[in-house]
Design a protein around this motif. Structure first.
Motif, PDB file in Angstrom:
ATOM      1  N   LEU A  56       0.833  -1.189   0.000  1.00  0.00           N
ATOM      2  CA  LEU A  56       0.000   0.000   0.000  1.00  0.00           C
ATOM      3  C   LEU A  56       0.878   1.254   0.000  1.00  0.00           C
ATOM      4  O   LEU A  56       1.889   1.297   0.700  1.00  0.00           O
ATOM      5  CB  LEU A  56      -0.872  -0.031   1.260  1.00  0.00           C
ATOM      6  CG  LEU A  56      -1.841   1.114   1.427  1.00  0.00           C
ATOM      7  CD1 LEU A  56      -3.221   0.571   1.712  1.00  0.00           C
ATOM      8  CD2 LEU A  56      -1.392   2.008   2.558  1.00  0.00           C
ATOM      9  N   ILE A  57       0.491   2.237  -0.793  1.00  0.00           N
ATOM     10  CA  ILE A  57       1.168   3.537  -0.787  1.00  0.00           C
ATOM     11  C   ILE A  57       0.224   4.544  -0.152  1.00  0.00           C
ATOM     12  O   ILE A  57      -0.935   4.659  -0.559  1.00  0.00           O
ATOM     13  CB  ILE A  57       1.503   4.046  -2.206  1.00  0.00           C
ATOM     14  CG1 ILE A  57       2.201   2.980  -3.035  1.00  0.00           C
ATOM     15  CG2 ILE A  57       2.348   5.318  -2.130  1.00  0.00           C
ATOM     16  CD1 ILE A  57       2.319   3.348  -4.506  1.00  0.00           C
ATOM     17  N   ALA A  58       0.720   5.276   0.852  1.00  0.00           N
ATOM     18  CA  ALA A  58      -0.056   6.352   1.483  1.00  0.00           C
ATOM     19  C   ALA A  58       0.528   7.694   1.042  1.00  0.00           C
ATOM     20  O   ALA A  58       1.724   7.808   0.760  1.00  0.00           O
ATOM     21  CB  ALA A  58      -0.006   6.223   3.004  1.00  0.00           C
ATOM     22  N   PHE A  59      -0.324   8.687   1.001  1.00  0.00           N
ATOM     23  CA  PHE A  59       0.051  10.001   0.473  1.00  0.00           C
ATOM     24  C   PHE A  59      -0.298  11.104   1.454  1.00  0.00           C
ATOM     25  O   PHE A  59      -1.143  10.931   2.323  1.00  0.00           O
ATOM     26  CB  PHE A  59      -0.703  10.272  -0.841  1.00  0.00           C
ATOM     27  CG  PHE A  59      -0.419   9.254  -1.906  1.00  0.00           C
ATOM     28  CD1 PHE A  59       0.626   9.425  -2.791  1.00  0.00           C
ATOM     29  CD2 PHE A  59      -1.197   8.107  -2.004  1.00  0.00           C
ATOM     30  CE1 PHE A  59       0.890   8.476  -3.766  1.00  0.00           C
ATOM     31  CE2 PHE A  59      -0.932   7.148  -2.976  1.00  0.00           C
ATOM     32  CZ  PHE A  59       0.114   7.340  -3.861  1.00  0.00           C
ATOM     33  N   ASP A  60       0.333  12.268   1.277  1.00  0.00           N
ATOM     34  CA  ASP A  60       0.003  13.446   2.059  1.00  0.00           C
ATOM     35  C   ASP A  60      -0.988  14.353   1.333  1.00  0.00           C
ATOM     36  O   ASP A  60      -1.543  15.260   1.937  1.00  0.00           O
ATOM     37  CB  ASP A  60       1.259  14.242   2.410  1.00  0.00           C
ATOM     38  CG  ASP A  60       2.062  13.559   3.512  1.00  0.00           C
ATOM     39  OD1 ASP A  60       1.451  12.972   4.421  1.00  0.00           O
ATOM     40  OD2 ASP A  60       3.297  13.613   3.451  1.00  0.00           O
ATOM     41  N   SER A  61      -1.196  14.100   0.035  1.00  0.00           N
ATOM     42  CA  SER A  61      -2.147  14.939  -0.706  1.00  0.00           C
ATOM     43  C   SER A  61      -2.901  14.110  -1.737  1.00  0.00           C
ATOM     44  O   SER A  61      -2.353  13.173  -2.315  1.00  0.00           O
ATOM     45  CB  SER A  61      -1.435  16.104  -1.399  1.00  0.00           C
ATOM     46  OG  SER A  61      -0.785  15.667  -2.572  1.00  0.00           O
TER      47      SER A  61
END
Length: 82
Positions: A2-7
């Protein structure tokens, strides 16, 4: 994986770039165990880790991190691990 993002902008940009790279991805809500500035995350198969990391680095996609599911939730994976 999984890749999490700030925007949201970076999540949508990564979605487009990874689809172009023919990585099998799914957009999903960011799990509550992962603190991120964006409600969207991207799931991808672990065997595509090298391609995903290449796209993120080459295209300068800003991410919170890449995570692997574990019994207690998720653990962050260092770039270069696979």
């Amino acid at each position: 994986m999984l890749i999490a993002f700030d925007s949201t902008q970076q999540a949508l940009r990564a979605e487009m770039l990874l689809e172009y790279a023919e990585v099998d991805i799914d957009i999903c809500p960011t799990p509550k165990e992962i603190t991120a500035g964006c409600a969207l995350s991207i799931h991808f198969p672990e065997e595509d880790m090298d391609t995903v990391q290449h796209v993120i680095v080459a295209e300068k996609v800003e991410i919170r991190g890449i995570y692997r599911p574990v019994l207690s939730g998720y653990e962050q994976v260092q770039m270069g691990e696979g």
